[in-house]
Design a protein around this motif. Structure first.
Motif, PDB file in Angstrom:
ATOM      1  N   SER A 102     -27.007   1.182 -12.125  1.00  0.00           N
ATOM      2  CA  SER A 102     -26.319   0.498 -11.123  1.00  0.00           C
ATOM      3  C   SER A 102     -25.073   1.498 -10.758  1.00  0.00           C
ATOM      4  CB  SER A 102     -25.516  -1.001 -11.888  1.00  0.00           C
ATOM      5  OG  SER A 102     -26.474  -1.747 -12.017  1.00  0.00           O
ATOM      6  N   LEU A 103     -25.037   2.744 -11.528  1.00  0.00           N
ATOM      7  CA  LEU A 103     -23.717   3.418 -11.368  1.00  0.00           C
ATOM      8  C   LEU A 103     -24.091   4.539 -10.087  1.00  0.00           C
ATOM      9  CD1 LEU A 103     -23.030   4.844 -14.932  1.00  0.00           C
ATOM     10  CD2 LEU A 103     -21.652   3.124 -13.529  1.00  0.00           C
ATOM     11  N   SER A 104     -23.275   4.541  -9.227  1.00  0.00           N
ATOM     12  CA  SER A 104     -23.426   5.474  -8.095  1.00  0.00           C
ATOM     13  C   SER A 104     -21.908   6.118  -7.830  1.00  0.00           C
ATOM     14  CB  SER A 104     -23.744   4.486  -6.812  1.00  0.00           C
ATOM     15  OG  SER A 104     -22.795   3.600  -6.422  1.00  0.00           O
ATOM     16  N   PRO A 105     -22.151   7.492  -7.458  1.00  0.00           N
ATOM     17  CA  PRO A 105     -20.828   8.115  -7.341  1.00  0.00           C
ATOM     18  C   PRO A 105     -20.050   7.749  -6.201  1.00  0.00           C
ATOM     19  CG  PRO A 105     -22.740   9.417  -6.334  1.00  0.00           C
ATOM     20  CD  PRO A 105     -23.227   8.136  -7.006  1.00  0.00           C
ATOM     21  N   ILE A 133     -18.211   8.022  -9.567  1.00  0.00           N
ATOM     22  CA  ILE A 133     -18.048   7.420 -11.047  1.00  0.00           C
ATOM     23  C   ILE A 133     -16.772   7.914 -11.765  1.00  0.00           C
ATOM     24  CG2 ILE A 133     -19.205   7.065 -13.039  1.00  0.00           C
ATOM     25  CD1 ILE A 133     -21.874   7.745 -11.452  1.00  0.00           C
ATOM     26  N   ASP A 141     -19.242  13.097  -9.298  1.00  0.00           N
ATOM     27  CA  ASP A 141     -19.415  13.023  -7.850  1.00  0.00           C
ATOM     28  C   ASP A 141     -21.040  13.310  -7.908  1.00  0.00           C
ATOM     29  OD1 ASP A 141     -17.093  12.605  -6.605  1.00  0.00           O
ATOM     30  OD2 ASP A 141     -16.429  14.607  -7.095  1.00  0.00           O
ATOM     31  N   ALA A 142     -21.744  12.895  -8.798  1.00  0.00           N
ATOM     32  CA  ALA A 142     -23.050  12.798  -8.539  1.00  0.00           C
ATOM     33  C   ALA A 142     -23.747  11.599  -9.346  1.00  0.00           C
ATOM     34  CB  ALA A 142     -23.628  14.331  -9.224  1.00  0.00           C
ATOM     35  N   PRO A 143     -24.974  11.219  -9.082  1.00  0.00           N
ATOM     36  CA  PRO A 143     -25.425  10.008  -9.988  1.00  0.00           C
ATOM     37  C   PRO A 143     -25.662  10.760 -11.496  1.00  0.00           C
ATOM     38  CG  PRO A 143     -26.650  10.404  -7.858  1.00  0.00           C
ATOM     39  CD  PRO A 143     -26.017  11.623  -8.039  1.00  0.00           C
ATOM     40  N   THR A 149     -29.287   7.644 -18.587  1.00  0.00           N
ATOM     41  CA  THR A 149     -28.222   6.575 -19.321  1.00  0.00           C
ATOM     42  C   THR A 149     -28.970   6.207 -20.549  1.00  0.00           C
ATOM     43  OG1 THR A 149     -29.034   4.613 -17.999  1.00  0.00           O
ATOM     44  CG2 THR A 149     -26.960   5.812 -17.232  1.00  0.00           C
ATOM     45  N   ASP A 177     -20.887  -1.867 -14.676  1.00  0.00           N
ATOM     46  CA  ASP A 177     -21.898  -1.265 -13.950  1.00  0.00           C
ATOM     47  C   ASP A 177     -23.104  -0.323 -14.997  1.00  0.00           C
ATOM     48  OD1 ASP A 177     -20.711  -2.555 -11.811  1.00  0.00           O
ATOM     49  OD2 ASP A 177     -19.606  -0.601 -11.009  1.00  0.00           O
TER      50      ASP A 177
END
Length: 281
Positions: free
Chosen positions: A2-5, A7, A21-23, A27, A105
């Motif tokens: 669910s994480l998107s930059p 972050i 600034d990148a996916p 995780t 998230d």
């Protein structure tokens, strides 16, 4: 995931902040004793960040070396644990997920060192389990056939799963390994020892369970088995037409190493991917 930059996250006092600034590269929840000691928690949750895409702000971070090449970074003002770094993972910083500005998230794609998890913690999902040759292979075969059905009419030659039988899977469990998640299984893989690699085949996830990171959990299990068996590399193959699978394997750290052709074909029909098996932190 669910994480998107972008972050972002911060320490307890707010003096130290970061921006990614990148996916995330991956995780995970880690249950190893080292992470528990370093964080004071039952397990530690991480997102792998590309160091080149990560920016820190605030006071100089305090860094503690717990073993050669291993570092734990904390806020220089309040001491909050923020990240883990290791020479074994060049170019990566493993951020503590609880320090995210939006920790809600975060979704762990896999859990590692589950053999060390404490009895008073609960795993997010059932761990992979190995089947014995005498176990019922019918649900596994049904899962593989259902998960691979989309390949029909798309790949040439047709998938070998059409020739696969329960007896074949039972034999594989004897000469290699068959692993599943869930009962009945919702994800599976077959492991076959080769001369210099542990081959990963028949990775399948039920359609209703996709997007939960089960394939990553299986690959993490395959890496664990490769270490235990002394293999330095994982290997798998994917048909040339299945470009979405190539992207998924690449995202899990596999690198394309070869293109091969099935018998009777004058063009590549399959791509070989390999992933180095890194030593544990």
């Amino acid at each position: 995931m669910s994480l998107s930059p972008p972050i972002t996250g911060a320490c307890l006092c707010g003096a130290t902040t970061y921006r990614l600034d990148a996916p995330p590269l991956w995780t995970a929840h880690c249950h190893c004793a080292s992470c528990r000691k370093a964080t004071g928690a039952g397990f530690a949750s991480y997102l792998g960040a590309a160091e080149a895409a990560l920016r820190w702000s605030g006071p100089d971070r305090a860094s503690h070396c717990s073993s050669p090449g291993t570092f734990w970074d904390r806020c220089g003002q309040c001491g909050s644990p923020l990240a883990y770094r290791s020479a074994r993972f060049p170019g990566e910083v493993h951020l503590h997920a609880a320090t995210l500005d939006r920790p809600q998230d975060f979704v762990a794609e896999t859990e590692v060192h589950t053999d060390e998890h404490l009895p008073w913690t609960t795993l997010a999902a059932p761990p992979p389990r190995r089947l014995a040759p005498e176990d019922d292979m019918a649900p596994v075969l049904a899962l593989i056939r259902a998960a691979f059905a989309y390949m029909d009419g798309r790949i040439d030659p047709p998938s070998s799963m059409h020739r696969l039988t329960e007896a074949d899977l039972g034999a594989q469990a004897k000469t290699g390994e068959v692993w599943v998640i869930g009962a009945p299984p919702v994800a599976c893989m077959v492991l076959t020892p080769k001369a210099d690699a542990l081959y990963v085949g028949k990775v399948a996830t039920a359609k209703t369970e996709r997007g939960r990171g089960l394939a990553r959990r299986l690959i993490a299990c395959a890496e664990m088995r490769a270490r235990a068996l002394g293999f330095p590399t994982l290997e798998l193959q994917s048909r040339v037409e299945l470009v979405e699978n190539h992207a998924a394997f690449t995202a899990m750290g596999f690198i394309q190493t070869e293109a091969t052709a099935h018998a009777g074909y004058d063009r590549p029909t399959s791509l070989t991917f390999r992933k180095p098996v890194l030593p544990l932190p």
